[in-house]
Scaffold this motif. Sequence first.
Motif, PDB file in Angstrom:
ATOM      1  N   GLU A 157      98.394  65.733  47.655  1.00 56.87           N
ATOM      2  CA  GLU A 157      98.153  66.351  46.353  1.00 56.87           C
ATOM      3  C   GLU A 157      97.556  67.735  46.595  1.00 56.87           C
ATOM      4  O   GLU A 157      98.122  68.738  46.211  1.00 56.87           O
ATOM      5  CB  GLU A 157      97.219  65.482  45.514  1.00 56.87           C
ATOM      6  CG  GLU A 157      97.209  65.949  44.107  1.00 56.87           C
ATOM      7  CD  GLU A 157      97.508  64.867  43.109  1.00 56.87           C
ATOM      8  OE1 GLU A 157      97.073  65.040  41.988  1.00 56.87           O
ATOM      9  OE2 GLU A 157      98.173  63.870  43.435  1.00 56.87           O
ATOM     10  N   ARG A 164      93.354  52.942  50.663  1.00 60.94           N
ATOM     11  CA  ARG A 164      94.064  52.554  49.437  1.00 60.94           C
ATOM     12  C   ARG A 164      95.412  53.257  49.345  1.00 60.94           C
ATOM     13  O   ARG A 164      96.425  52.651  49.002  1.00 60.94           O
ATOM     14  CB  ARG A 164      93.192  52.885  48.219  1.00 60.94           C
ATOM     15  CG  ARG A 164      93.786  52.425  46.907  1.00 60.94           C
ATOM     16  CD  ARG A 164      93.438  50.976  46.597  1.00 60.94           C
ATOM     17  NE  ARG A 164      94.197  50.464  45.475  1.00 60.94           N
ATOM     18  CZ  ARG A 164      93.755  50.444  44.225  1.00 60.94           C
ATOM     19  NH1 ARG A 164      92.551  50.897  43.933  1.00 60.94           N
ATOM     20  NH2 ARG A 164      94.512  49.955  43.274  1.00 60.94           N
ATOM     21  N   GLN A 165      95.444  54.551  49.675  1.00 57.49           N
ATOM     22  CA  GLN A 165      96.710  55.289  49.666  1.00 57.49           C
ATOM     23  C   GLN A 165      97.685  54.681  50.673  1.00 57.49           C
ATOM     24  O   GLN A 165      98.883  54.631  50.438  1.00 57.49           O
ATOM     25  CB  GLN A 165      96.486  56.771  50.005  1.00 57.49           C
ATOM     26  CG  GLN A 165      95.923  57.576  48.885  1.00 57.49           C
ATOM     27  CD  GLN A 165      96.969  57.918  47.837  1.00 57.49           C
ATOM     28  OE1 GLN A 165      98.148  57.616  47.953  1.00 57.49           O
ATOM     29  NE2 GLN A 165      96.520  58.571  46.786  1.00 57.49           N
ATOM     30  N   PRO A 202     100.368  60.906  51.690  1.00 60.90           N
ATOM     31  CA  PRO A 202     100.398  61.426  50.323  1.00 60.90           C
ATOM     32  C   PRO A 202      99.680  62.769  50.245  1.00 60.90           C
ATOM     33  O   PRO A 202      98.648  62.974  50.878  1.00 60.90           O
ATOM     34  CB  PRO A 202      99.665  60.345  49.524  1.00 60.90           C
ATOM     35  CG  PRO A 202      99.934  59.092  50.299  1.00 60.90           C
ATOM     36  CD  PRO A 202      99.898  59.525  51.742  1.00 60.90           C
ATOM     37  N   TYR A 223      89.664  57.405  49.962  1.00 56.78           N
ATOM     38  CA  TYR A 223      90.877  56.804  49.392  1.00 56.78           C
ATOM     39  C   TYR A 223      91.988  56.616  50.422  1.00 56.78           C
ATOM     40  O   TYR A 223      93.087  56.184  50.076  1.00 56.78           O
ATOM     41  CB  TYR A 223      91.397  57.668  48.242  1.00 56.78           C
ATOM     42  CG  TYR A 223      91.504  59.141  48.598  1.00 56.78           C
ATOM     43  CD1 TYR A 223      92.633  59.643  49.223  1.00 56.78           C
ATOM     44  CD2 TYR A 223      90.461  60.020  48.331  1.00 56.78           C
ATOM     45  CE1 TYR A 223      92.732  60.985  49.569  1.00 56.78           C
ATOM     46  CE2 TYR A 223      90.549  61.365  48.664  1.00 56.78           C
ATOM     47  CZ  TYR A 223      91.686  61.841  49.291  1.00 56.78           C
ATOM     48  OH  TYR A 223      91.779  63.159  49.633  1.00 56.78           O
ATOM     49  N   ALA A 264     103.266  55.556  51.078  1.00 56.95           N
ATOM     50  CA  ALA A 264     102.288  54.599  51.576  1.00 56.95           C
ATOM     51  C   ALA A 264     102.723  54.229  53.001  1.00 56.95           C
ATOM     52  O   ALA A 264     103.823  54.578  53.427  1.00 56.95           O
ATOM     53  CB  ALA A 264     102.267  53.361  50.682  1.00 56.95           C
ATOM     54  N   GLU A 293      98.647  50.817  49.122  1.00 52.00           N
ATOM     55  CA  GLU A 293      99.158  50.623  47.770  1.00 52.00           C
ATOM     56  C   GLU A 293     100.639  50.981  47.690  1.00 52.00           C
ATOM     57  O   GLU A 293     100.999  52.154  47.600  1.00 52.00           O
ATOM     58  CB  GLU A 293      98.353  51.449  46.773  1.00 52.00           C
ATOM     59  CG  GLU A 293      98.701  51.188  45.336  1.00 52.00           C
ATOM     60  CD  GLU A 293      98.519  49.738  44.930  1.00 52.00           C
ATOM     61  OE1 GLU A 293      99.532  49.103  44.570  1.00 52.00           O
ATOM     62  OE2 GLU A 293      97.378  49.242  44.967  1.00 52.00           O
ATOM     63  N   THR A 328     102.759  50.345  45.335  1.00 49.98           N
ATOM     64  CA  THR A 328     103.324  50.598  44.003  1.00 49.98           C
ATOM     65  C   THR A 328     103.072  52.019  43.516  1.00 49.98           C
ATOM     66  O   THR A 328     103.637  52.422  42.501  1.00 49.98           O
ATOM     67  CB  THR A 328     102.737  49.607  42.971  1.00 49.98           C
ATOM     68  OG1 THR A 328     101.327  49.777  42.907  1.00 49.98           O
ATOM     69  CG2 THR A 328     103.077  48.174  43.352  1.00 49.98           C
ATOM     70  N   TRP A 329     102.252  52.783  44.200  1.00 45.90           N
ATOM     71  CA  TRP A 329     101.970  54.151  43.769  1.00 45.90           C
ATOM     72  C   TRP A 329     103.126  55.062  44.106  1.00 45.90           C
ATOM     73  O   TRP A 329     103.789  54.903  45.129  1.00 45.90           O
ATOM     74  CB  TRP A 329     100.697  54.663  44.424  1.00 45.90           C
ATOM     75  CG  TRP A 329      99.452  54.026  43.885  1.00 45.90           C
ATOM     76  CD1 TRP A 329      99.354  53.097  42.878  1.00 45.90           C
ATOM     77  CD2 TRP A 329      98.127  54.258  44.344  1.00 45.90           C
ATOM     78  NE1 TRP A 329      98.052  52.738  42.677  1.00 45.90           N
ATOM     79  CE2 TRP A 329      97.269  53.443  43.567  1.00 45.90           C
ATOM     80  CE3 TRP A 329      97.579  55.060  45.318  1.00 45.90           C
ATOM     81  CZ2 TRP A 329      95.894  53.427  43.751  1.00 45.90           C
ATOM     82  CZ3 TRP A 329      96.202  55.043  45.498  1.00 45.90           C
ATOM     83  CH2 TRP A 329      95.386  54.233  44.715  1.00 45.90           C
ATOM     84  N   ARG A 330     103.361  56.039  43.255  1.00 44.07           N
ATOM     85  CA  ARG A 330     104.438  57.013  43.471  1.00 44.07           C
ATOM     86  C   ARG A 330     103.882  58.208  44.232  1.00 44.07           C
ATOM     87  O   ARG A 330     102.764  58.642  44.010  1.00 44.07           O
ATOM     88  CB  ARG A 330     105.015  57.466  42.146  1.00 44.07           C
ATOM     89  CG  ARG A 330     105.643  56.325  41.388  1.00 44.07           C
ATOM     90  CD  ARG A 330     106.217  56.807  40.090  1.00 44.07           C
ATOM     91  NE  ARG A 330     107.476  56.107  39.946  1.00 44.07           N
ATOM     92  CZ  ARG A 330     108.522  56.580  39.348  1.00 44.07           C
ATOM     93  NH1 ARG A 330     108.486  57.773  38.814  1.00 44.07           N
ATOM     94  NH2 ARG A 330     109.619  55.872  39.272  1.00 44.07           N
ATOM     95  N   HIS A 331     104.722  58.744  45.103  1.00 39.90           N
ATOM     96  CA  HIS A 331     104.326  59.893  45.916  1.00 39.90           C
ATOM     97  C   HIS A 331     105.409  60.964  45.849  1.00 39.90           C
ATOM     98  O   HIS A 331     106.558  60.680  45.504  1.00 39.90           O
ATOM     99  CB  HIS A 331     104.131  59.468  47.379  1.00 39.90           C
ATOM    100  CG  HIS A 331     103.102  58.398  47.543  1.00 39.90           C
ATOM    101  ND1 HIS A 331     101.767  58.613  47.343  1.00 39.90           N
ATOM    102  CD2 HIS A 331     103.224  57.095  47.877  1.00 39.90           C
ATOM    103  CE1 HIS A 331     101.101  57.497  47.556  1.00 39.90           C
ATOM    104  NE2 HIS A 331     101.960  56.555  47.874  1.00 39.90           N
TER     105      HIS A 331
END
Length: 113
Positions: free
Chosen positions: A40, A70-71, A38, A67, A85, A74, A76-79
């Motif tokens: 950012e 977790r990244q 991921p 993090y 993930a 997880e 369900t997180w959007r990337h």
Amino acid sequence: MDLDWNGPQILARLRAAGMDGIELAAEHLLQVSSGLAPHEEGDLERSGEVSKDANAGAVAVSYDRPYAVRQHEEMTWRHDDGRQAKYLEEPMHTERDSMLALAARPLRDELDG
């Protein structure tokens, strides 16, 4: 006929070549997984590294951000497109053949040399 046995030297050279090979494979894994991590601001991607313990005959690829786990886990997180993930786990499977070939190369070179 005299025969000189160089077993310990041969084994040491093969161990060193084996470490070189798994380090090459780990560097490949780092490169591929960094492209999937991921993104950012790029901190996670830049934190990736290969570490080795020659005494244990082991290498590791890791990401050093609070993090990172977790990244990775997880689902369900959007990337962003192309990021995901399981950025380290997936290439362990998809790049398996490439990593095995990279790991074998220094050993093959040592045996051929």
